[in-house]
Design a protein around this motif. Structure first.
Motif, PDB file in Angstrom:
ATOM      1  N   ASP A  79       3.816   1.570  -1.197  1.00 31.49           N
ATOM      2  CA  ASP A  79       4.412   1.682  -2.535  1.00 31.49           C
ATOM      3  C   ASP A  79       3.400   2.232  -3.529  1.00 31.49           C
ATOM      4  N   ARG A  80       2.159   1.806  -3.402  1.00 33.66           N
ATOM      5  CA  ARG A  80       1.106   2.309  -4.295  1.00 33.66           C
ATOM      6  C   ARG A  80       0.856   3.787  -4.061  1.00 33.66           C
ATOM      7  N   TRP A  81       0.843   4.217  -2.792  1.00 35.58           N
ATOM      8  CA  TRP A  81       0.689   5.644  -2.488  1.00 35.58           C
ATOM      9  C   TRP A  81       1.791   6.460  -3.152  1.00 35.58           C
ATOM     10  N   THR A  86       0.836  -1.208   0.000  1.00 36.72           N
ATOM     11  CA  THR A  86       0.000   0.000   0.000  1.00 36.72           C
ATOM     12  C   THR A  86       0.864   1.249   0.000  1.00 36.72           C
ATOM     13  N   ASN A 137       3.993   5.726  -5.654  1.00 36.87           N
ATOM     14  CA  ASN A 137       4.307   5.616  -7.080  1.00 36.87           C
ATOM     15  C   ASN A 137       3.103   5.683  -7.999  1.00 36.87           C
ATOM     16  N   ARG A 138       1.920   5.917  -7.455  1.00 37.45           N
ATOM     17  CA  ARG A 138       0.754   5.941  -8.328  1.00 37.45           C
ATOM     18  C   ARG A 138       0.793   7.166  -9.221  1.00 37.45           C
TER      19      ARG A 138
END
Length: 221
Positions: free
Chosen positions: A216-218, A214, A220-221
């Motif tokens: 990482d998603r925050w 999560t 690199n999105r």
């Protein structure tokens, strides 16, 4: 010997000159943990005498793999878009000889501007008060301290914070005044305030136990 370990992925060949100071020395080795994604970078590093390890996985796992192959008594981890201060090897060696188990350089950004100066100032305050530098400052440690701390974990993000927290428990942790100059590209691409707030959000999430995927998603999105 000091082993300098550099993770690369999708980097340009222009970064290679930043690491030439570490090559051709009997007291140092340069290891590049290359995750691919660009052509010519690995070959350019090999041309200046670096050992290039072609590795898969995220940055944390690649740094861990490279550290296991390092021959040095001291490890210095540098990001591919960062430039260590002059005589970084001598500075690290002196810090270790004076009793440091681990530490980092202070931070500066390539380029100028009030926002970047403020961000670097805050990073240096955080590093000194909390003993919490980030990887773009250049982290170093005795290899035995690294091994006692458990080394880098297989994390897609916050791998540097995760290691620093454990290293700080192995012995004296120092922040050197000499500065690593790091690329401000993310601040320029996203905007300084937006990037700062995102960094704080991810860091807070890490401490609150949000899953690495999560975080990482925050980021690199």
């Amino acid at each position: 010997m000091i082993s300098i370990i550099v993770p690369t992925r999708n980097e340009g060949v222009e970064i290679v000159e930043k690491f030439r100071q570490f090559c051709g020395r009997a007291d140092a080795e340069l290891l590049v943990a290359d995750g691919g994604g660009s052509t010519g970078t690995a070959q350019a590093f090999q041309a200046i005498g670096a050992s290039v390890l072609t590795l898969s996985g995220n940055r944390g796992s690649r740094l861990a793999a490279a550290a296991t192959r390092a021959r040095g008594d001291v490890l210095l981890f540098l990001h591919g878009d960062s430039r260590a201060p002059d005589d970084a090897i001598g500075l690290v060696r002196l810090a270790v000889e004076r009793g440091a188990a681990a530490g980092a350089f202070s931070l500066a950004y390539d380029g100028s501007g009030r926002a970047l100066s403020w961000i670097a100032w805050w990073a240096n305050i955080r590093s000194r008060l909390l003993k919490l530098p980030f990887g773009d400052q250049g982290l170093f440690c005795r290899k035995d301290a690294y091994e006692r701390a458990g080394g880098f974990r297989d994390l897609p993000i916050c791998d540097d914070v995760d290691l620093v927290r454990r290293l700080a428990r192995t012995g004296r942790f120092v922040i050197l005044p000499e500065k690593t100059a790091t690329s401000p590209r993310r601040y320029r691409e996203r905007g300084a305030l937006r990037q700062v707030l995102l960094n704080w959000k991810v860091l807070a999430g890490y401490y609150l136990g949000v899953s690495p995927a999560t975080l990482d998603r925050w980021y690199n999105r």
